[in-house]
Design a protein around this motif. Structure first.
Motif, PDB file in Angstrom:
ATOM      1  N   UNK A  24       0.810  -1.219   0.000  1.00  0.00           N
ATOM      2  CA  UNK A  24       0.000   0.000   0.000  1.00  0.00           C
ATOM      3  C   UNK A  24       0.844   1.270   0.000  1.00  0.00           C
ATOM      4  N   UNK A  25       2.103   1.161   0.513  1.00  0.00           N
ATOM      5  CA  UNK A  25       2.935   2.358   0.599  1.00  0.00           C
ATOM      6  C   UNK A  25       3.516   2.764  -0.751  1.00  0.00           C
ATOM      7  N   UNK A  26       3.316   1.965  -1.787  1.00  0.00           N
ATOM      8  CA  UNK A  26       3.907   2.292  -3.093  1.00  0.00           C
ATOM      9  C   UNK A  26       2.923   3.077  -3.942  1.00  0.00           C
ATOM     10  N   UNK A  27       3.414   4.150  -4.559  1.00  0.00           N
ATOM     11  CA  UNK A  27       2.568   4.891  -5.489  1.00  0.00           C
ATOM     12  C   UNK A  27       2.572   4.176  -6.834  1.00  0.00           C
ATOM     13  N   UNK A  28       1.605   4.522  -7.670  1.00  0.00           N
ATOM     14  CA  UNK A  28       1.524   3.910  -8.999  1.00  0.00           C
ATOM     15  C   UNK A  28       2.820   4.142  -9.764  1.00  0.00           C
ATOM     16  N   UNK A  29       3.384   5.337  -9.611  1.00  0.00           N
ATOM     17  CA  UNK A  29       4.636   5.632 -10.311  1.00  0.00           C
ATOM     18  C   UNK A  29       5.774   4.741  -9.842  1.00  0.00           C
ATOM     19  N   UNK A  30       5.830   4.561  -8.506  1.00  0.00           N
ATOM     20  CA  UNK A  30       6.896   3.700  -7.968  1.00  0.00           C
ATOM     21  C   UNK A  30       6.773   2.285  -8.515  1.00  0.00           C
TER      22      UNK A  30
END
Lengths: 336, 372
Positions: free
Chosen positions: B8-14
């Motif tokens: 959950x801590x990852x953004x779509x970009x990451x």
């Protein structure tokens, strides 16, 4: 039964890869440099090898960087060689994966795959009285196979190479000249410029009376065919090409190899054989120039273009295409 | 997904950046792949064939106990090599790039009762595409077990520790049944389906050949050693089955491995697909010999990220992949074989019972809940 799911031959191959009945292989026994960028390979063929006819070629499968690649090379050894070995002479061409590997990196002891010898660039059973060989570069190789094999009373060889040191088999050719078995004209194109086939008569006045075998780059062969045709003696000329004549390219498309389950984008100029091999598909292959039909594969869907003629072939049940001279003409599905 | 999404801590970009970094790792291997890799697989195949021949030779005298022991051990190892490091990986197309028709996924047949053609479909296409997606990946409990809280409980699951044990012993038959989707296809209407019947016939033929070789011809050739050779080939198959079952259980069943909802994979990007493979697989740590005997499926995470890279490259890939896990603060699940096998079996036992209500959260998960 005993060896299922393998075959007994899978085990026999471990100990005797050249035995009779095995897939045809050969072992490279020696590599002799010929010029700076050419070498002759001495190959011991497996037991299933059928004797070749002088002038024929053999397709060999070599692992280059772990990858099996197939190419055709003319056999340069005479047919009656005592030890049963054959030789091929390979000239490294720029960016040529196989030729550079064979000339510079092939090691004695290496196993290669072989096909049976084939090709109709050969002397007829009845020896012709007067012969002309017209060759350029490595185009000398099938002719060397004939010169070593069959003595003809009146032979002229016109051979083109950039410089004297580029002439393959030069010492041997000059030896034949000294023994009066051959008349030789070397054309050194780096100094004298390209051979103008229309002026061949200045080198060989009776060229039109001679049965002729020509082998070399497309430019030379095209010119020869034109010249012989113009003089009404086209039937005296036999040519051997290394590459297909590509005349037409169009739009490509996504190519699906349905058996393997791969889809790749292809342009309209690259043969499907190359596209498939690049994608790791197990493509059958042959001469790679559209003559041997070793590469034919069912076309399940879509359309392909014959690179030699531009002709479009559309998928129908039972339609087979030569992948080595066909490119995608829109999306298509190849059964491999 | 289970309780808490560990990504959950990852953004779509990451996630897309992660995908690009994994693509780069893959490209590096593709660029380096060559003669040495080809030499490796040829050496393994040749060694396996010699070991199998030698072991079967020794077993001709299996009436003598030392010969029995030696031959059985050798044959077990040979069968494991054949299925794991060779068969599984060749059938994945890991060696197709060599263009050697003798070592190619479209021509290979393995020492297994499931014909390679059927196995390739259920394994390469279904399992590897829909890894750990409930309702789509039948490897999740093989359709006979419940291996995640999110799978519905049924009273039949009470027996799943026993089913799992039986499946371990006869794993290759379990796989054949699974590739045939027997559970689904035995319904009256489907049984008559000509396509299913053709596939069932192919399995029947394969079983007949395998049984004939291992349990009839080889024992018969052993003459007075008939019974002991029969026992030896049976033992070798049993050892191979239990071993491969254990290794494969460790790939997706240990605690901490994530499963996914059907809808979570709709419109999945390349990066998201990679992420699902990373979170849905677990590794086994150990020596080089250990990795070899698992067919490098001990590098399950790397195998799921790059199923068609040659297996001998997974060890070097693992170092880079693990660094990415750290960089993106993801948990790289790995452990020695006994620990992972225990963890997987523990789950099989635990989930044979219905979920306790309310759902028990581990302390770590609770903390995350509070934080979020």
């Amino acid at each position: 039964m005993v060896t299922t799911p393998l075959l007994p031959s899978d085990y026999l191959d471990l100990v005797s890869p050249l035995r009779a009945g095995a897939d045809l292989r050969g072992r490279i026994e020696a590599v002799h440099p010929e010029t700076a960028d050419a070498a002759t390979l001495v190959i011991r063929p497996g037991r299933g090898w059928r004797r070749h006819t002088a002038g024929q070629y053999v397709r060999i499968g070599v692992d280059v960087d772990g990858r099996r690649l197939w190419r055709a090379y003319s056999i340069t050894s005479p047919t009656d060689r005592q030890d049963g070995r054959i030789t091929i002479t390979v000239k490294a061409i720029p960016d040529g994966q196989v030729s550079n590997h064979l000339v510079h990196r092939a090691r004695p002891g290496t196993l290669i795959r072989l096909d049976q010898p084939t090709g109709d660039f050969v002397l007829p059973h009845a020896k012709p009285a007067k012969v002309l060989y017209l060759t350029a570069g490595s185009g000398i190789t099938p002719v060397m196979g004939m010169l070593r094999d069959t003595e003809v009373d009146d032979v002229v060889l016109v051979h083109c190479a950039p410089q004297p040191q580029d002439v393959l088999f030069r010492d041997e050719l000059h030896g034949l000249v000294a023994d009066k078995k051959l008349r030789l004209t070397e054309v050194h194109t780096a100094m004298d410029g390209r051979l103008d086939v229309a002026r061949l008569g200045e080198l060989v006045p009776d060229w039109a009376e001679r049965e002729t075998w020509a082998c070399g780059p497309a430019g030379l062969l095209d010119a020869a065919e034109e010249h012989w045709t113009d003089n009404g003696v086209r039937e005296r000329l036999r040519t051997e090409r290394f590459r297909p004549r590509i005349v037409v390219a169009g739009d490509g498309g996504a190519v699906t190899f349905s058996t393997t389950g791969k889809t790749v984008d292809a342009d309209g100029a690259t043969p499907l054989l190359d596209i498939g091999e690049e994608a790791g598909v197990l493509m059958p292959s042959g001469c790679r120039m559209g003559i041997c039909f070793g590469c034919v594969t069912p076309l399940k869907a879509g359309a392909v273009r014959d690179l030699r003629t531009g002709e479009i072939t559309e998928a129908e049940p039972g339609v087979l295409i030569q992948t080595c001279v066909s490119a995608a003409a829109g999306p298509c599905d190849i059964e491999r | 997904m289970t309780a808490i999404d560990p990504t959950a801590h990852l953004t779509a970009e990451q996630i897309e950046e992660l995908g690009r970094e994994l693509d780069a790792i893959r490209d590096e291997v593709l660029a380096a792949r060559g003669e040495q890799d080809a030499a490796y697989i040829r050496k393994v195949i040749s060694a396996q064939r010699k070991l199998e021949l030698a072991s079967r030779g020794v077993l001709l005298f299996s009436i003598f106990p030392p010969a029995w022991l030696l031959g059985t051990a050798g044959l077990s190892v040979a069968k494991i090599m054949e299925n794991m490091e060779i068969g599984h990986n060749v059938l994945h197309g890991q060696w197709d790039w060599m263009r050697d028709p003798k070592i190619h996924s479209t021509t290979w047949e393995w020492d297994h009762v499931s014909p390679s053609e059927q196995w390739k479909h259920s394994h390469n296409e279904l399992h590897h595409t829909y890894t750990n997606v409930i309702g789509k990946d039948n490897d999740l409990g093989y359709g006979i077990m419940r291996v995640d809280e999110d799978q519905k409980w049924h009273p039949l699951h009470l027996g799943q520790p026993l089913w799992n044990l039986v499946n371990a012993c006869f794993f290759e038959y379990g796989i054949a049944a699974y590739d045939l989707e027997l559970g689904k296809n035995l319904h009256k209407r489907r049984r008559r389906n000509p396509e299913f019947r053709a596939r069932a016939k192919a399995v029947g033929r394969k079983i007949r050949k395998q049984v004939l070789k291992d349990y009839v011809i080889h024992p018969l050739l052993s003459g007075p050693s008939f019974l002991t050779t029969l026992a030896a080939t049976f033992t070798a198959n049993l050892v191979r089955n239990i071993w491969s079952h254990s290794v494969i259980m460790c790939g997706h069943f240990p605690e901490g491995v994530q499963v996914f909802e059907r809808r979570s994979v709709e419109g999945e990007t390349r990066g998201q697909w990679y992420l699902r493979q990373m979170m849905g697989s677990a590794n086994i740590s150990g020596s080089r010999a250990m990795h070899f005997m698992t067919g490098n499926l001990s590098h399950q995470i790397e195998h799921h990220l790059f199923p068609d890279l040659p297996s001998n490259r997974y060890a070097e890939v693992a170092v880079k992949v693990r660094a990415l896990f750290e960089k993106y603060e993801l948990e790289y699940i790995t452990g020695p074989l006994p620990k992972q096998v225990f963890s997987a079996w523990h789950k099989v036992f635990r989930l044979s019972l219905p979920n306790k209500k309310p759902k028990i959260k581990t302390p770590a998960r609770e903390k995350e809940l509070v934080a979020s």
